[in-house]
Design an enzyme around this catalytic site. Structure first.
Site, PDB file in Angstrom:
ATOM      1  N   GLY A 126       0.849  -1.175   0.000  1.00  0.00           N
ATOM      2  CA  GLY A 126       0.000   0.000   0.000  1.00  0.00           C
ATOM      3  C   GLY A 126       0.891   1.232   0.000  1.00  0.00           C
ATOM      4  O   GLY A 126       2.051   1.185  -0.421  1.00  0.00           O
ATOM      5  N   ALA A 127       0.357   2.331   0.493  1.00  0.00           N
ATOM      6  CA  ALA A 127       1.107   3.593   0.473  1.00  0.00           C
ATOM      7  C   ALA A 127       2.413   3.460   1.257  1.00  0.00           C
ATOM      8  O   ALA A 127       3.463   3.958   0.841  1.00  0.00           O
ATOM      9  CB  ALA A 127       0.243   4.703   1.050  1.00  0.00           C
ATOM     10  N   LEU A 128       2.354   2.754   2.382  1.00  0.00           N
ATOM     11  CA  LEU A 128       3.542   2.614   3.227  1.00  0.00           C
ATOM     12  C   LEU A 128       4.556   1.661   2.595  1.00  0.00           C
ATOM     13  O   LEU A 128       5.741   1.979   2.462  1.00  0.00           O
ATOM     14  CB  LEU A 128       3.113   2.126   4.616  1.00  0.00           C
ATOM     15  CG  LEU A 128       4.203   1.853   5.648  1.00  0.00           C
ATOM     16  CD1 LEU A 128       3.759   2.321   7.038  1.00  0.00           C
ATOM     17  CD2 LEU A 128       4.554   0.368   5.705  1.00  0.00           C
ATOM     18  N   GLY A 129       4.102   0.475   2.166  1.00  0.00           N
ATOM     19  CA  GLY A 129       5.004  -0.507   1.567  1.00  0.00           C
ATOM     20  C   GLY A 129       5.651   0.016   0.299  1.00  0.00           C
ATOM     21  O   GLY A 129       6.861  -0.180   0.066  1.00  0.00           O
ATOM     22  N   LYS A 146       2.888   5.284  20.090  1.00  0.00           N
ATOM     23  CA  LYS A 146       2.134   5.671  18.890  1.00  0.00           C
ATOM     24  C   LYS A 146       0.626   5.558  19.142  1.00  0.00           C
ATOM     25  O   LYS A 146      -0.153   6.355  18.642  1.00  0.00           O
ATOM     26  CB  LYS A 146       2.552   4.843  17.672  1.00  0.00           C
ATOM     27  CG  LYS A 146       1.931   5.420  16.398  1.00  0.00           C
ATOM     28  CD  LYS A 146       2.469   4.884  15.107  1.00  0.00           C
ATOM     29  CE  LYS A 146       1.720   5.531  13.927  1.00  0.00           C
ATOM     30  NZ  LYS A 146       1.837   4.742  12.695  1.00  0.00           N
ATOM     31  N   ASN A 176      -2.761   7.545  18.153  1.00  0.00           N
ATOM     32  CA  ASN A 176      -3.708   6.867  17.264  1.00  0.00           C
ATOM     33  C   ASN A 176      -5.061   6.609  17.910  1.00  0.00           C
ATOM     34  O   ASN A 176      -6.098   6.724  17.254  1.00  0.00           O
ATOM     35  CB  ASN A 176      -3.126   5.521  16.801  1.00  0.00           C
ATOM     36  CG  ASN A 176      -2.297   5.670  15.542  1.00  0.00           C
ATOM     37  OD1 ASN A 176      -2.369   6.676  14.842  1.00  0.00           O
ATOM     38  ND2 ASN A 176      -1.490   4.668  15.256  1.00  0.00           N
ATOM     39  N   ASN A 215      -7.374   8.712  15.590  1.00  0.00           N
ATOM     40  CA  ASN A 215      -7.965   7.853  14.566  1.00  0.00           C
ATOM     41  C   ASN A 215      -9.436   7.618  14.860  1.00  0.00           C
ATOM     42  O   ASN A 215     -10.281   7.756  13.986  1.00  0.00           O
ATOM     43  CB  ASN A 215      -7.214   6.521  14.473  1.00  0.00           C
ATOM     44  CG  ASN A 215      -6.128   6.549  13.416  1.00  0.00           C
ATOM     45  OD1 ASN A 215      -6.408   6.602  12.230  1.00  0.00           O
ATOM     46  ND2 ASN A 215      -4.891   6.540  13.841  1.00  0.00           N
ATOM     47  N   SER A 275      -5.775   8.090   8.933  1.00  0.00           N
ATOM     48  CA  SER A 275      -6.121   7.006   7.993  1.00  0.00           C
ATOM     49  C   SER A 275      -7.491   6.409   8.295  1.00  0.00           C
ATOM     50  O   SER A 275      -8.233   6.043   7.384  1.00  0.00           O
ATOM     51  CB  SER A 275      -5.058   5.916   8.055  1.00  0.00           C
ATOM     52  OG  SER A 275      -5.017   5.338   9.347  1.00  0.00           O
ATOM     53  N   GLU A 287      -9.239  -0.509  11.184  1.00  0.00           N
ATOM     54  CA  GLU A 287      -8.262  -1.377  11.870  1.00  0.00           C
ATOM     55  C   GLU A 287      -8.552  -1.413  13.377  1.00  0.00           C
ATOM     56  O   GLU A 287      -7.699  -1.057  14.203  1.00  0.00           O
ATOM     57  CB  GLU A 287      -6.847  -0.883  11.597  1.00  0.00           C
ATOM     58  CG  GLU A 287      -6.458  -0.937  10.119  1.00  0.00           C
ATOM     59  CD  GLU A 287      -4.957  -0.741   9.904  1.00  0.00           C
ATOM     60  OE1 GLU A 287      -4.258  -1.737   9.708  1.00  0.00           O
ATOM     61  OE2 GLU A 287      -4.501   0.419   9.955  1.00  0.00           O
TER      62      GLU A 287
END
Lengths: 303, 303
Positions: B9-12, B184, B188, B192, B257, B269
């Protein structure tokens, strides 16, 4: 009896129509429905049988109504900043004021302006909504518990209860209005708020087990707040919350008023249903952290 | 180093592209972007300067990749039920697995399947999203804290940190991965969840004073949960929460996200960011009632 209705929404129109049909002398302050009702009268579509009032005394200002024996207030609490100016022209020397509005703080507002001896409050268990101008729909329930703002029994409150009963509205005079108000909050605080926030109806909320558990926790917080308010008798927390949940489980996808207000983009009655109860609980040294969070989330969504 | 990326995805895609540009031998498991990248390569639009990789080793199954020295996992945790079968074909005798996924529970899953000695975790502070197939956008930040799942310092973790640094990614090896993960979560869990529930961005939430107060309370609950997890050093609750709020106040309408996932109708998630942290706190006898309520509200909205 000469009766003025301030706040002719679904609740004011329905109870006013029932009283007029039974022979009382009703006077409605109208806005949205003025023209339709002036021209064509008021149609009531009720689960207990439809009826029609061809002649309805309609007004655009409270000054035109003038003094009455009884003012019934059905105004949404988000318009309470207009309440005093709307009620004042209807008062004679012995006029009683009965507010059937949601939540807390309404009797206090009226008592401060006009004296506590004039004021009664009622808790209405009514499912109704407005249709086309000139129509009101009664979907179910309708019972009223009413009582003196100052507490205790009075001849006046019994007379009013009898008047409603004669008109076909189940009604009981109670000596502890504060308890009746808080009892209704035990339902309103969780279900109005969660349904508005999540845009889910009562059945959808109860079908999600963690949300049903959250409803219970919110109810227990309200009851703890209620029981700190010098009630005549305490509310049995476990029994009452279980009763209300069982009752709600029988509802078929009922949409609480606050959910409809949120979906239709109208302001929510957060002051009467959340802010003032939270304040009264805090004054009594009871904290309601989950309700405070629910109030914050609802309030954040208002902007 | 031969590196496989699971979850592009965007991170990978972003971290993989950075590593390939620096000379590493990258192999991407792709789905949505397979055809575009096969045909036209990968375009990286970055706030630190755009670049283009014309040749990218792309695969539709992990079996085609075969054994690598390092697996980097960027999979959304909602797909963790596929994680083991996706990683297994990439393992040789000495393959290390670094998961950069959100929340808690990912290292545990990998360690149970493949042995704890293989597993490292990283906490990525990256603002990125995908554009048209074959493109990735890097909006800001990018730092990684990584460490051994078993805790403590290792040559391997320092080597990996150096590899990222050489590729232009700020990266630090930490001896207490658990603390980094919980730190984190302090950001989050409130942002989030609230942003997804209310569909409000970070700035809108902080501009509503009761919601800002709620963010603080949620952060303090997370920190209490964190500090019960046998960290090497405790998190200073007041200082750290204040730091994170000040940092967030400088964001300009950032959309977390989970807010984007909710708006675009994708699953949230919730397991990694709420359910497992709540479970770990409970095991350590710490209750997080406001977080539990937030989780319930988010979960109710998933159906």
């Amino acid at each position: 009896m000469r009766i003025g209705i301030i706040g002719s929404g679904a609740l004011g129109l329905y109870y006013g129509a029932m009283l007029q049909r039974s022979g009382q002398d009703l006077h409605f302050l109208l806005r949205r429905d003025y023209q339709a009702i002036q021209e064509n009268g008021l149609h009531v579509f009720s689960c207990h049988g439809d009826f029609y009032l061809p002649q309805v005394a309609s007004y655009l200002t409270p000054q035109e109504i003038g003094p009455v024996d009884l003012v019934i207030v059905g105004l949404k609490t988000i318009s309470n900043h207009h309440l005093i100016e709307l009620v004042r022209p209807l008062l004679g020397d012995n006029t009683a004021i009965l507010t059937l509005q949601n939540g807390l703080g309404n009797e206090e507002l009226l008592a401060t302006a006009f004296g506590p001896e004039r004021v009664l409050g009622g808790v209405a268990f009514l499912c109704s909504n407005r249709g086309e101008p000139g129509t009101v729909h009664h979907l179910g329930e309708g019972k009223i518990l009413l009582g003196e703002f100052r507490g205790g029994s009075s001849q006046r409150s019994h007379n009013l209860a009898e008047m409603f009963q004669t008109a076909g509205v189940p009604c009981t005079a109670v000596s502890d209005l504060r308890r009746a108000r808080w009892e209704k909050l035990v339902w309103n605080i969780p279900f109005n708020g969660l349904s508005a926030l999540l845009e889910k109806d009562v059945t959808e909320i109860l079908n999600h087990p963690p949300s049903k558990e959250l409803v219970k926790k919110l109810m227990l917080e309200v009851i703890a707040g209620a029981n700190a308010q010098k009630l005549e008798t305490q509310i049995d927390a476990l029994k009452f919350s279980q009763q209300l949940i069982s009752f709600s489980e029988k509802m078929d996808h009922y949409r609480p008023s606050m959910m409809i207000d949120r979906i239709e983009g109208r302001a929510l009655e957060l002051e009467a249903i959340y802010a003032i109860p939270l304040q009264q609980a805090k004054t009594a040294n009871v904290s309601m952290p989950l309700i405070e969070m629910l109030f914050t989330l609802l309030d954040c969504g208002e902007n």
